[in-house]
Each structure stands twice: as C-alpha cells, then as structure tokens.
Motif scaffolding. Structure first.
Motif, PDB file in Angstrom:
ATOM      1  N   PRO A  12     128.575  51.595  87.348  1.00  0.00           N
ATOM      2  CA  PRO A  12     128.011  50.660  86.361  1.00  0.00           C
ATOM      3  C   PRO A  12     128.815  49.359  86.349  1.00  0.00           C
ATOM      4  CG  PRO A  12     128.442  52.797  85.360  1.00  0.00           C
ATOM      5  CD  PRO A  12     129.035  52.836  86.730  1.00  0.00           C
ATOM      6  N   ARG A  13     128.138  48.298  86.055  1.00  0.00           N
ATOM      7  CA  ARG A  13     128.810  46.987  86.010  1.00  0.00           C
ATOM      8  C   ARG A  13     129.913  46.961  84.960  1.00  0.00           C
ATOM      9  NH1 ARG A  13     123.546  43.595  87.159  1.00  0.00           N
ATOM     10  NH2 ARG A  13     123.626  43.777  89.426  1.00  0.00           N
ATOM     11  N   GLU A  14     129.775  47.755  83.918  1.00  0.00           N
ATOM     12  CA  GLU A  14     130.813  47.813  82.894  1.00  0.00           C
ATOM     13  C   GLU A  14     132.116  48.385  83.452  1.00  0.00           C
ATOM     14  OE1 GLU A  14     126.884  47.734  80.905  1.00  0.00           O
ATOM     15  OE2 GLU A  14     127.730  48.845  82.583  1.00  0.00           O
ATOM     16  N   VAL A  15     132.012  49.399  84.292  1.00  0.00           N
ATOM     17  CA  VAL A  15     133.206  49.993  84.905  1.00  0.00           C
ATOM     18  C   VAL A  15     133.835  48.996  85.875  1.00  0.00           C
ATOM     19  CG1 VAL A  15     134.025  51.839  86.432  1.00  0.00           C
ATOM     20  CG2 VAL A  15     132.424  52.361  84.578  1.00  0.00           C
ATOM     21  N   VAL A  16     133.012  48.324  86.659  1.00  0.00           N
ATOM     22  CA  VAL A  16     133.516  47.309  87.584  1.00  0.00           C
ATOM     23  C   VAL A  16     134.167  46.165  86.800  1.00  0.00           C
ATOM     24  CG1 VAL A  16     132.838  45.616  89.338  1.00  0.00           C
ATOM     25  CG2 VAL A  16     131.837  47.906  89.352  1.00  0.00           C
ATOM     26  N   GLY A  17     133.519  45.760  85.717  1.00  0.00           N
ATOM     27  CA  GLY A  17     134.093  44.701  84.881  1.00  0.00           C
ATOM     28  C   GLY A  17     135.412  45.106  84.267  1.00  0.00           C
ATOM     29  N   ALA A  18     135.509  46.337  83.797  1.00  0.00           N
ATOM     30  CA  ALA A  18     136.762  46.827  83.220  1.00  0.00           C
ATOM     31  C   ALA A  18     137.863  46.839  84.277  1.00  0.00           C
ATOM     32  CB  ALA A  18     136.566  48.224  82.644  1.00  0.00           C
ATOM     33  N   PHE A  19     137.522  47.234  85.476  1.00  0.00           N
ATOM     34  CA  PHE A  19     138.484  47.246  86.579  1.00  0.00           C
ATOM     35  C   PHE A  19     138.980  45.829  86.853  1.00  0.00           C
ATOM     36  CE2 PHE A  19     139.487  47.087  91.135  1.00  0.00           C
ATOM     37  CZ  PHE A  19     140.446  48.079  91.210  1.00  0.00           C
ATOM     38  N   ARG A  20     138.070  44.883  86.945  1.00  0.00           N
ATOM     39  CA  ARG A  20     138.446  43.488  87.235  1.00  0.00           C
ATOM     40  C   ARG A  20     139.246  42.866  86.089  1.00  0.00           C
ATOM     41  NH1 ARG A  20     132.721  41.728  90.000  1.00  0.00           N
ATOM     42  NH2 ARG A  20     133.118  42.790  91.989  1.00  0.00           N
ATOM     43  N   GLY A 133     147.184  41.853  76.649  1.00  0.00           N
ATOM     44  CA  GLY A 133     146.751  42.874  75.691  1.00  0.00           C
ATOM     45  C   GLY A 133     145.287  42.740  75.337  1.00  0.00           C
ATOM     46  N   LEU A 134     144.838  41.511  75.141  1.00  0.00           N
ATOM     47  CA  LEU A 134     143.422  41.282  74.848  1.00  0.00           C
ATOM     48  C   LEU A 134     142.535  41.631  76.045  1.00  0.00           C
ATOM     49  CD1 LEU A 134     143.615  37.958  72.800  1.00  0.00           C
ATOM     50  CD2 LEU A 134     143.257  40.289  71.946  1.00  0.00           C
ATOM     51  N   LEU A 135     142.994  41.297  77.238  1.00  0.00           N
ATOM     52  CA  LEU A 135     142.225  41.656  78.438  1.00  0.00           C
ATOM     53  C   LEU A 135     142.133  43.169  78.599  1.00  0.00           C
ATOM     54  CD1 LEU A 135     143.602  38.988  80.930  1.00  0.00           C
ATOM     55  CD2 LEU A 135     141.248  39.153  80.084  1.00  0.00           C
ATOM     56  N   PHE A 136     143.251  43.865  78.398  1.00  0.00           N
ATOM     57  CA  PHE A 136     143.246  45.330  78.490  1.00  0.00           C
ATOM     58  C   PHE A 136     142.333  45.939  77.431  1.00  0.00           C
ATOM     59  CE2 PHE A 136     147.611  45.236  80.604  1.00  0.00           C
ATOM     60  CZ  PHE A 136     147.103  45.550  81.855  1.00  0.00           C
ATOM     61  N   ALA A 137     142.355  45.383  76.220  1.00  0.00           N
ATOM     62  CA  ALA A 137     141.505  45.905  75.148  1.00  0.00           C
ATOM     63  C   ALA A 137     140.027  45.703  75.479  1.00  0.00           C
ATOM     64  CB  ALA A 137     141.845  45.230  73.826  1.00  0.00           C
ATOM     65  N   ALA A 138     139.688  44.538  76.009  1.00  0.00           N
ATOM     66  CA  ALA A 138     138.294  44.282  76.405  1.00  0.00           C
ATOM     67  C   ALA A 138     137.867  45.240  77.512  1.00  0.00           C
ATOM     68  CB  ALA A 138     138.126  42.837  76.859  1.00  0.00           C
ATOM     69  N   ALA A 139     138.759  45.475  78.460  1.00  0.00           N
ATOM     70  CA  ALA A 139     138.451  46.406  79.550  1.00  0.00           C
ATOM     71  C   ALA A 139     138.242  47.821  79.015  1.00  0.00           C
ATOM     72  CB  ALA A 139     139.580  46.388  80.580  1.00  0.00           C
ATOM     73  N   ALA A 140     139.108  48.238  78.100  1.00  0.00           N
ATOM     74  CA  ALA A 140     138.976  49.586  77.528  1.00  0.00           C
ATOM     75  C   ALA A 140     137.669  49.731  76.770  1.00  0.00           C
ATOM     76  CB  ALA A 140     140.166  49.884  76.619  1.00  0.00           C
ATOM     77  N   ALA A 141     137.266  48.687  76.062  1.00  0.00           N
ATOM     78  CA  ALA A 141     135.999  48.746  75.327  1.00  0.00           C
ATOM     79  C   ALA A 141     134.827  48.939  76.280  1.00  0.00           C
ATOM     80  CB  ALA A 141     135.814  47.477  74.500  1.00  0.00           C
ATOM     81  N   LEU A 142     134.866  48.275  77.424  1.00  0.00           N
ATOM     82  CA  LEU A 142     133.790  48.433  78.407  1.00  0.00           C
ATOM     83  C   LEU A 142     133.692  49.861  78.924  1.00  0.00           C
ATOM     84  CD1 LEU A 142     134.232  45.196  80.563  1.00  0.00           C
ATOM     85  CD2 LEU A 142     132.386  45.708  78.941  1.00  0.00           C
ATOM     86  N   LEU A 143     134.807  50.561  78.941  1.00  0.00           N
ATOM     87  CA  LEU A 143     134.829  51.925  79.484  1.00  0.00           C
ATOM     88  C   LEU A 143     134.165  52.951  78.586  1.00  0.00           C
ATOM     89  CD1 LEU A 143     138.410  52.023  80.998  1.00  0.00           C
ATOM     90  CD2 LEU A 143     136.226  51.767  82.194  1.00  0.00           C
TER      91      LEU A 143
END
Length: 158
Positions: A12-20, A133-143
């Motif tokens: 899913p694009r969300e997983v790819v986005g979280a990875f990036r 921290g904000l980037l990691f939080a956004a990535a975690a939310a996508l997951l």
C-alpha cells in the motif's frame, strides 16, 4: 487489500510513504547532528573542546556518532522488516515514534515556549529531535491506516 492503492511491489502507498518518511527522518537526524556538532555556533565540538580538551572532545564526538549510527541501523532494520510486512516491526516503530514524540514534548516544555526568538528557533527547535520526531510520528500513523492494516494481515495470513 481490495480497493487499496498499491505501488508496483504490491505494498500500500501508506506503507511506502511511512518507509520514505522514516528514511527522511533518519537523514534529518544526521543533518541535525552534524549541524549541532560542527556548524551552528557555538558548536557542540567547540563547547566540548573547551570543557575537556580537543582529544577527549573528538572521542566524545566519535562515541556520539557511533551511537547514532547504531540507532539508525536498528531503525533501518525495523523499517526493512516493516516494509516486508512484519507486524512486530510496525509495532516497534510505532512505540519508538511515540516515545520520541513524548521526549520532544518534554524537552520543549522544559526549555519553555516563551523564548520565541531566532536563536531559540534555530538552536532549540530545528536542532532538536522535533523535526525527526514529527516525521517518525507521521510515518507511524500511516502504518495503522486501514490499507496498512490489511497489508500486514495479508502478509501474516500468507
């Protein structure tokens, strides 16, 4: 995962986005470390050199860089496992992201929010853990969005 937007690998694009986003956060951590250690005055290296001497300051920088390298490596390992659909890695990444956000908020609240000057913005916000921290939080939310949940369930069931 019917109806979910996926990339060419089937993720899913969300997983790819979280990875990036997480890769970007790791890069931001390194940029912040370099800026704080060598660029933004007074640099961390200058301050350490005044306190403990040049040789010990170099040792402390090497230890700090080594610790950041290990942390980045563990984070990257979890990211690669998450991208492969391992639910445990997703949970570990989310837990670390939550702790990171709590640490950032605690750090900012201890510094006080009343010093809204250019120096405060540069040294205490941009050169803190806040951006990553904000980037990691956004990535975690996508997951944990529905398509991500379906992806992790499908990998588990396969």
């Amino acid at each position: 995962m019917t109806g979910a937007a996926v990339d060419r690998t089937g993720r899913p694009r969300e997983v790819v986005g979280a990875f990036r986003l997480s890769l970007l956060a790791i890069a931001v951590n390194w940029v912040v470390w370099v800026l704080g250690a060598f660029v933004v005055r007074p640099t961390g290296f200058d301050e350490m050199r005044q306190e403990v001497g040049r040789q010990d300051a170099l040792v402390q920088l090497a230890v700090s860089a080594g610790a950041l390298l290990v942390i980045s490596g563990v984070w990257l390992f979890c990211l690669l496992r998450m991208r492969a659909g391992r639910n445990w890695a997703r949970i570990v990444l989310a837990a670390i992201a939550a702790l990171s956000v709590l640490f950032v908020l605690n750090s900012l609240s201890m510094d006080g929010f009343d010093r809204l000057t250019g120096t405060w913005l540069m040294n205490d916000v941009l050169l803190s853990d806040l951006p990553s921290g904000l980037l990691f939080a956004a990535a975690a939310a996508l997951l944990f969005l529905p398509s991500s949940n379906a992806y992790f369930a499908a990998v588990r069931d396969a």
